[in-house]
Design a protein around this motif. Structure first.
Motif, short mmCIF file in Angstrom:
data_model
loop_
_atom_site.label_atom_id
_atom_site.label_comp_id
_atom_site.label_asym_id
_atom_site.label_seq_id
_atom_site.Cartn_x
_atom_site.Cartn_y
_atom_site.Cartn_z
N SER A 98 7.76 67.40 76.77
CA SER A 98 6.91 67.94 77.82
C SER A 98 5.73 67.00 78.09
N ALA A 101 7.01 64.12 80.05
CA ALA A 101 7.23 64.51 81.44
C ALA A 101 5.91 64.60 82.19
N GLY A 102 4.89 65.17 81.54
CA GLY A 102 3.58 65.28 82.17
C GLY A 102 2.94 63.93 82.43
N HIS A 104 4.54 61.11 82.79
CA HIS A 104 5.33 60.48 83.86
C HIS A 104 4.90 61.01 85.22
N GLY A 105 4.62 62.32 85.29
CA GLY A 105 4.16 62.91 86.54
C GLY A 105 2.80 62.40 86.97
N MET A 106 1.98 61.97 86.00
CA MET A 106 0.66 61.40 86.31
C MET A 106 0.76 59.94 86.72
N GLY A 107 1.96 59.38 86.63
CA GLY A 107 2.13 57.98 87.00
C GLY A 107 2.07 57.01 85.85
N SER A 109 3.50 54.79 83.17
CA SER A 109 4.82 54.17 83.05
C SER A 109 4.84 53.15 81.92
N LYS A 205 -1.65 71.74 80.86
CA LYS A 205 -0.71 71.44 81.95
C LYS A 205 0.30 70.38 81.51
N CYS A 209 4.78 71.05 80.95
CA CYS A 209 5.76 70.50 81.89
C CYS A 209 7.18 70.72 81.36
N ASP A 210 8.12 70.70 82.26
CA ASP A 210 9.52 70.88 81.90
C ASP A 210 9.99 69.70 81.05
N LEU A 213 12.36 66.99 82.29
CA LEU A 213 11.93 65.98 83.26
C LEU A 213 11.39 64.72 82.59
#
Length: 393
Positions: A98, A101-102, A104-107, A109, A205, A209-210, A213
């Motif tokens: 999770s 995934a979180g 990664h969602g914030m960018g 990398s 948050k 996260c899933d 993902l």
């Protein structure tokens, strides 16, 4: 780092332990003109008497995948010593995914850097492993570092992209404005769902996260995993780059090999952690190594000798790595309450002490106060073990 084991009795006023290796070599050389096979007279290097340990050779392997590839049957992974809040092994892997995934969602990398300025927490491994699993680089620092010290450390990151930082809530605003990066606060309370304030909302948050993902980047063993800061023996603080291969070797040789030398299963071991997780020892043992074995890590945010004693008895702690000042404090506490129910430490099997020299008098005082505890002294070039008045090299 294996040693030849031999025993010698320790009297109450015994001198420093005898160098068994030197005596064995002297005896051997007196009987022949050649050196034993495990010693090179040319280089002065001793070889381990144990078989060589094969390290993973696949070039694409990250330390997070390596840790979770071991099936061990462990139940509780991390426990907060103060609240009793715990993270099971089943929850741990999901939380790490999770977090990945979180991030990664914030960018965030592969190759990006995240600063970790946190005291010990059950979520420290979640953050660290989550970062490494996306291919990011974790830069751990002392959470008490001043802003000037942090900025000095950042001079080592000329060729890195620093994306974010993790810190205590009281430093979020100051660090964010000074460094110009997002800073995520991690509250002291471990059960984030039980708090009514929003000090940990951003962190919550991330770990909500899933996990499906989470990205799956191709990470090489030789890719940078972490950057630590150390003065070494002398001098100023310097950046130290560690790769995934470095950590894999550390977990396999330092933690898993030692565990294999004992008859009891590692899943039954409960470790108390007061050693800073931002330090290489804390990272190698508590954040990574023990989690590959299924052991339980009881995490203390702040050291207090009374809290230490309560935690050992409350959680049935079996293993306790420490520095010399804590050894002296624990001995003093035990002698002051000898026979008392509030300082039984009956569950404790082993204490290991390192990071600085410790006198033979302090060691003997400890083993006489707690004769049931296996004591290991970690030195720069050897490990010395004391059990029930016996010295084992």
């Amino acid at each position: 780092m294996a040693a030849t084991f031999a025993k010698t009795h320790v009297e109450s006023h015994a001198p420093e332990p005898i160098n068994i290796h030197k005596n064995i070599l002297k005896t051997f050389n007196s009987e022949s003109n050649s050196s034993p096979y495990w010693y090179s007279a040319e280089t002065g290097i001793y070889r381990s008497l144990h078989p060589s340990v094969e390290l993973p050779s696949h070039p694409f392997l990250d330390v997070v995948s390596f840790i979770f590839s071991h099936n061990h049957g462990g139940v509780s992974a991390l426990v907060d010593s103060k609240s009793g809040f715990s993270i099971s092994y089943r929850e741990l892997l999901s939380l790490v995914n999770s977090m990945a995934a979180g991030l990664h969602g914030m960018g965030v990398s592969q190759g990006d850097v995240a600063l970790i300025l946190l005291p010990n927490s059950v979520y420290f491994p979640v953050i660290f492993l989550g970062l490494l699993s996306v291919g990011a680089v974790a830069a751990t620092m002392n959470p008490l570092s001043t802003l000037a010290e942090i900025k000095k450390h950042l001079l080592a990151f000329d060729h890195y992209n620093i994306r974010l930082a993790f810190a205590t809530p009281d430093r979020v605003q100051n660090l964010g404005s000074a460094l110009g990066i997002p800073v995520i606060g991690l509250p002291e309370i471990s059960n984030l769902d039980s708090t009514g304030n929003n000090s940990g909302s951003d962190f919550l948050k991330l770990i909500s996260c899933d996990p499906k993902l989470a990205p799956n980047p191709r990470i090489r063993q030789q890719d940078t995993a972490a950057i630590l800061f150390s003065s070494g023996t002398t001098g100023g603080c310097k950046a130290v780059v560690l790769t995934h291969a470095n950590f894999i070797a550390m977990v396999e040789l330092f933690v898993r090999f030692e565990a294999s030398q004992y008859e009891y299963a590692a899943t039954g071991n409960v470790y108390l952690d007061v050693v800073p997780m931002f330090h290489v020892y804390g990272l190698s043992l508590f954040v990574m190594g023990l989690l590959s074995l299924g052991s339980t890590v009881v995490v203390m945010r702040k050291y207090d000798i009374e809290d230490v004693v309560r935690a050992i008895d409350r959680y049935g702690v079996t293993h306790f790595p420490m520095a010399p000042p804590l050894l002296v404090a624990l001995t003093r506490r035990g002698k002051a309450t000898v026979g008392a129910a509030n300082c039984s430490l009956k569950s404790l099997k082993q204490v290991s002490c390192g990071a600085a020299p410790v006198s033979i008098a302090s060691i003997q005082d400890f083993v006489h106060t707690f004769p049931h505890i296996d004591f290991i002294q970690v030195k720069e070039n050897k490990v010395v073990r004391y059990l029930g008045g016996i010295t084992i090299f």
